[in-house]
Design a protein around this motif. Sequence first.
Motif, PDB file in Angstrom:
ATOM      1  N   UNK A 191      23.880  41.271 -19.091  1.00  0.00           N
ATOM      2  CA  UNK A 191      23.422  42.164 -17.778  1.00  0.00           C
ATOM      3  C   UNK A 191      24.500  41.919 -16.611  1.00  0.00           C
ATOM      4  N   UNK A 192      25.081  40.739 -16.502  1.00  0.00           N
ATOM      5  CA  UNK A 192      25.938  40.443 -15.431  1.00  0.00           C
ATOM      6  C   UNK A 192      27.289  41.406 -15.360  1.00  0.00           C
ATOM      7  N   UNK A 193      27.869  41.556 -16.532  1.00  0.00           N
ATOM      8  CA  UNK A 193      28.755  42.339 -16.907  1.00  0.00           C
ATOM      9  C   UNK A 193      28.726  43.760 -17.092  1.00  0.00           C
ATOM     10  N   UNK A 194      27.552  44.161 -17.073  1.00  0.00           N
ATOM     11  CA  UNK A 194      27.030  45.532 -17.432  1.00  0.00           C
ATOM     12  C   UNK A 194      27.398  46.020 -18.808  1.00  0.00           C
ATOM     13  N   UNK A 195      27.401  44.943 -19.500  1.00  0.00           N
ATOM     14  CA  UNK A 195      27.993  45.428 -20.851  1.00  0.00           C
ATOM     15  C   UNK A 195      26.837  45.723 -22.080  1.00  0.00           C
ATOM     16  N   UNK A 196      25.874  46.406 -21.655  1.00  0.00           N
ATOM     17  CA  UNK A 196      24.734  46.812 -22.633  1.00  0.00           C
ATOM     18  C   UNK A 196      25.402  47.582 -23.748  1.00  0.00           C
ATOM     19  N   UNK A 197      26.181  48.597 -23.562  1.00  0.00           N
ATOM     20  CA  UNK A 197      26.718  49.406 -24.421  1.00  0.00           C
ATOM     21  C   UNK A 197      27.572  48.644 -25.607  1.00  0.00           C
ATOM     22  N   UNK A 198      28.372  47.570 -25.051  1.00  0.00           N
ATOM     23  CA  UNK A 198      29.088  46.644 -25.997  1.00  0.00           C
ATOM     24  C   UNK A 198      28.504  45.863 -26.948  1.00  0.00           C
ATOM     25  N   UNK A 199      27.123  45.703 -26.611  1.00  0.00           N
ATOM     26  CA  UNK A 199      26.418  44.770 -27.594  1.00  0.00           C
ATOM     27  C   UNK A 199      25.993  45.528 -28.732  1.00  0.00           C
ATOM     28  N   UNK A 245      37.970  46.374 -24.049  1.00  0.00           N
ATOM     29  CA  UNK A 245      37.416  47.481 -23.005  1.00  0.00           C
ATOM     30  C   UNK A 245      36.712  46.961 -21.935  1.00  0.00           C
ATOM     31  N   UNK A 246      37.216  46.556 -20.924  1.00  0.00           N
ATOM     32  CA  UNK A 246      36.488  45.824 -19.824  1.00  0.00           C
ATOM     33  C   UNK A 246      35.392  46.909 -19.171  1.00  0.00           C
ATOM     34  N   UNK A 247      34.403  46.397 -18.958  1.00  0.00           N
ATOM     35  CA  UNK A 247      33.404  47.558 -18.257  1.00  0.00           C
ATOM     36  C   UNK A 247      33.791  47.777 -16.520  1.00  0.00           C
ATOM     37  N   UNK A 248      33.118  48.608 -16.131  1.00  0.00           N
ATOM     38  CA  UNK A 248      33.365  49.049 -14.704  1.00  0.00           C
ATOM     39  C   UNK A 248      33.214  47.670 -13.726  1.00  0.00           C
ATOM     40  N   UNK A 249      32.079  46.999 -14.141  1.00  0.00           N
ATOM     41  CA  UNK A 249      31.742  45.908 -13.259  1.00  0.00           C
ATOM     42  C   UNK A 249      32.902  45.139 -13.303  1.00  0.00           C
ATOM     43  N   UNK A 292      37.090  41.376 -11.399  1.00  0.00           N
ATOM     44  CA  UNK A 292      37.626  40.737 -12.396  1.00  0.00           C
ATOM     45  C   UNK A 292      37.484  39.279 -12.531  1.00  0.00           C
ATOM     46  N   UNK A 293      37.084  38.563 -11.440  1.00  0.00           N
ATOM     47  CA  UNK A 293      36.906  37.068 -11.267  1.00  0.00           C
ATOM     48  C   UNK A 293      35.524  36.602 -11.817  1.00  0.00           C
ATOM     49  N   UNK A 294      34.638  37.471 -12.235  1.00  0.00           N
ATOM     50  CA  UNK A 294      33.258  37.015 -12.746  1.00  0.00           C
ATOM     51  C   UNK A 294      33.593  35.925 -13.921  1.00  0.00           C
ATOM     52  N   UNK A 295      32.933  35.024 -13.915  1.00  0.00           N
ATOM     53  CA  UNK A 295      33.219  33.830 -14.832  1.00  0.00           C
ATOM     54  C   UNK A 295      32.447  33.894 -15.908  1.00  0.00           C
ATOM     55  N   UNK A 296      32.381  35.144 -16.576  1.00  0.00           N
ATOM     56  CA  UNK A 296      31.663  35.527 -17.726  1.00  0.00           C
ATOM     57  C   UNK A 296      32.248  34.821 -19.077  1.00  0.00           C
ATOM     58  N   UNK A 297      33.545  34.750 -19.190  1.00  0.00           N
ATOM     59  CA  UNK A 297      34.060  33.964 -20.261  1.00  0.00           C
ATOM     60  C   UNK A 297      34.114  32.735 -20.488  1.00  0.00           C
ATOM     61  N   UNK A 298      34.026  32.018 -19.245  1.00  0.00           N
ATOM     62  CA  UNK A 298      33.586  30.633 -19.283  1.00  0.00           C
ATOM     63  C   UNK A 298      32.211  30.280 -19.753  1.00  0.00           C
ATOM     64  N   UNK A 299      31.458  31.097 -19.609  1.00  0.00           N
ATOM     65  CA  UNK A 299      29.911  31.024 -20.049  1.00  0.00           C
ATOM     66  C   UNK A 299      29.720  31.138 -21.461  1.00  0.00           C
ATOM     67  N   UNK A 300      30.395  32.132 -21.728  1.00  0.00           N
ATOM     68  CA  UNK A 300      30.633  32.720 -23.126  1.00  0.00           C
ATOM     69  C   UNK A 300      31.221  31.406 -24.105  1.00  0.00           C
ATOM     70  N   UNK A 301      32.236  30.977 -23.582  1.00  0.00           N
ATOM     71  CA  UNK A 301      32.939  29.659 -24.241  1.00  0.00           C
ATOM     72  C   UNK A 301      31.770  28.500 -24.259  1.00  0.00           C
TER      73      UNK A 301
END
Length: 279
Positions: free
Chosen positions: A101-109, A181-185, A190-199
């Motif tokens: 939800x944070x990265x608006x990545x519903x279509x990538x899931x 393919x980064x989302x518009x969000x 670009x500094x959203x820490x989404x990858x840190x939390x995925x790791x």
Amino acid sequence: MAGTEVYNYNPSVAAAIIFAILFGIAVLIVTYQTFRTRTWFLIPFVVGGYFEFTGYIARILSAQQTPNWSIGPFIIQYLLILVAPALFAAGIYMELGRIIILVHGEKQSIISRRWMTKIFVAGDVISFFTQAIGAGNMAGRTAAAISRGQTIILIGLVLQVVSFLFFIVTAAVFHLRVRSGPTQKLLTEPNLPWQKHLLALYATSFLILIRCVFRLIEYSQGRSGSLMTHEVFLYIFDSVLMLGTMLVFIVIHPSEVNALLKGNGAKAVRNVVSVYGMM
């Protein structure tokens, strides 16, 4: 109940005390972080920490009864230590949905966000109760009841491993798709820490997965196997790994994701970091 019917070794009081203390400290920190930042979806994870802490307290009491163990403390420590990782898993599953939800990545899931948490948590609940039922059977005084309990626990562990593997694949596919393919969000922030939390999710998932595989092998070998007859394996492949799971979430607490979703990320970071001032 005769000692040979519950343990295949003399459990260490010292080891149980050490891990009761470590889990006690860890769960207090996670509780503080979670309630301070109102990260309510992490409540199952926190409860799992209390299960671990209480389980090792009961193990201390049980170990002190050597060699005349009573069934009460044995079953409490056996059940709580066995099922706690399923509660950790519930918190992990729910955080992935929020990262999407944070990265608006519903279509990538590969799974709809609407169904993702429901599917994984439902599988986790089934695994939890299956293992709990199996542990309850272990309270039986007969060899048949113990054998039946081990088989039921084995089924629950298989479900848990399958669920975790599917979860890891789901998270990895989402991760790769968003990176390519980064989302518009993410293009605008670009500094959203989404990858840190995925790791952090990968780390905790692999720790729990290794633990579940250990338990699968343990129950497959049976009561006469090397894993059930040597206590050290429990501490290496369960206690240490589950403590590590809690430490990962202490260092990279999901409250940051929760606050960013509410548009209050900076405050969340201050609240989480402030816990270290207590230590």
